[in-house]
Design an enzyme around this catalytic site. Sequence first.
Site, PDB file in Angstrom:
ATOM      1  NE  ARG A  93      27.883  56.363   7.729  1.00 40.72           N
ATOM      2  CZ  ARG A  93      28.492  55.252   8.052  1.00 40.72           C
ATOM      3  NH1 ARG A  93      28.106  54.563   9.090  1.00 40.72           N
ATOM      4  NH2 ARG A  93      29.474  54.791   7.326  1.00 40.72           N
ATOM      5  NE  ARG A 127      35.129  45.619  10.271  1.00 37.15           N
ATOM      6  CZ  ARG A 127      34.212  46.535  10.013  1.00 37.15           C
ATOM      7  NH1 ARG A 127      33.528  46.481   8.880  1.00 37.15           N
ATOM      8  NH2 ARG A 127      33.948  47.468  10.890  1.00 37.15           N
ATOM      9  NE  ARG A 160      36.296  49.925  10.571  1.00 38.87           N
ATOM     10  CZ  ARG A 160      35.171  50.143   9.894  1.00 38.87           C
ATOM     11  NH1 ARG A 160      35.039  49.684   8.661  1.00 38.87           N
ATOM     12  NH2 ARG A 160      34.179  50.808  10.433  1.00 38.87           N
ATOM     13  NE  ARG A 171      31.166  51.506  13.709  1.00 38.88           N
ATOM     14  CZ  ARG A 171      31.823  50.378  13.423  1.00 38.88           C
ATOM     15  NH1 ARG A 171      32.575  49.779  14.324  1.00 38.88           N
ATOM     16  NH2 ARG A 171      31.716  49.846  12.222  1.00 38.88           N
TER      17      ARG A 171
END
Length: 234
Positions: A93, A127, A160, A171
């Site tokens: 990352r 999601r 999530r 994020r």
Amino acid sequence: MAAKAFKALILGPPGGGKGTLSKRLVRDFGFKHFSAGDALRAEISAGSALGQKAKDYIAQGALVPDELVTDLVLGQLATLRNEPRWLLDGFPRHMAQAVALDAKHEVDLVLDLDIPEAEILSRLGGRRVHVASGRSYHVEWNPPKKEGIDDETGEPLVTRPDDTAEAITRRLQQYHDLAKPLVDHYAKSGRDVQTFAGTESDVIYPVMKEHVAKVLHVRDIAALARGMVSELGC
Ligand code: AP5
Ligand code: MG
């Protein structure tokens, strides 16, 4: 001696489709897929010491400290030494992780996703995931056969904890700060780096598939040529 494994990375923003596209690459090319995020979620589900430490970082959308993630990922990759090809999702990352990875593995291919932010925001709210397998659904785009239930195991799906608006914003911010130097790093070090831009995984995938097929084919031909040269004693 076993042939050297083909090592690929898939990079991209949260919700960019790394998991979705990886699943298709696994199906079509037999990659062994390893997702750092899935591995961390598995540690949390198992209640391990590492999972306990990682849990709050993930829920807030923050990166988990390197001392927890890097050994976990490199340890898992070490178990893939007999796989002919693997695909790493969500690692590295940032540059410190890239340096740690480079010390152990020579990456052959980098697949980089460039997805507009507006698209990501609309995706992540819908999601739903099956924690044990990492299977991901979307309430509109890719719904399970039965609402809230995993198609393959019949187990419940969850949202999530990092798919909240605040965590997604964090994020995305992190991703924008850290991602470009990574792509530049692999391009400068001569790796095959390809960026795929778009909003639809169904449109991106055929282009990605063609590229991966070409790169794998070129490598097979090179390996074949090396084999012929050594057989001839050149
Ligand atoms: P991780 O699990 O890797 O999360 P991420 O990078 O934020 O990416 P996502 O898994 O959210 O998205 P994806 O790109 O896989 O997209 P997907 O295919 O699911 O990491 C989670 C956390 O763990 C991090 O935030 C961090 O805390 C920690 N972590 C992980 N690795 C780390 C590391 N190396 N160092 C430190 N910390 C680390 O698709 C998204 C959704 O969109 C799905 O619902 C899907 O169905 C849907 N979708 C896909 N394509 C389409 C389409 N064309 N149209 C509509 N919907 C679509
Ligand atoms: Mg993912």
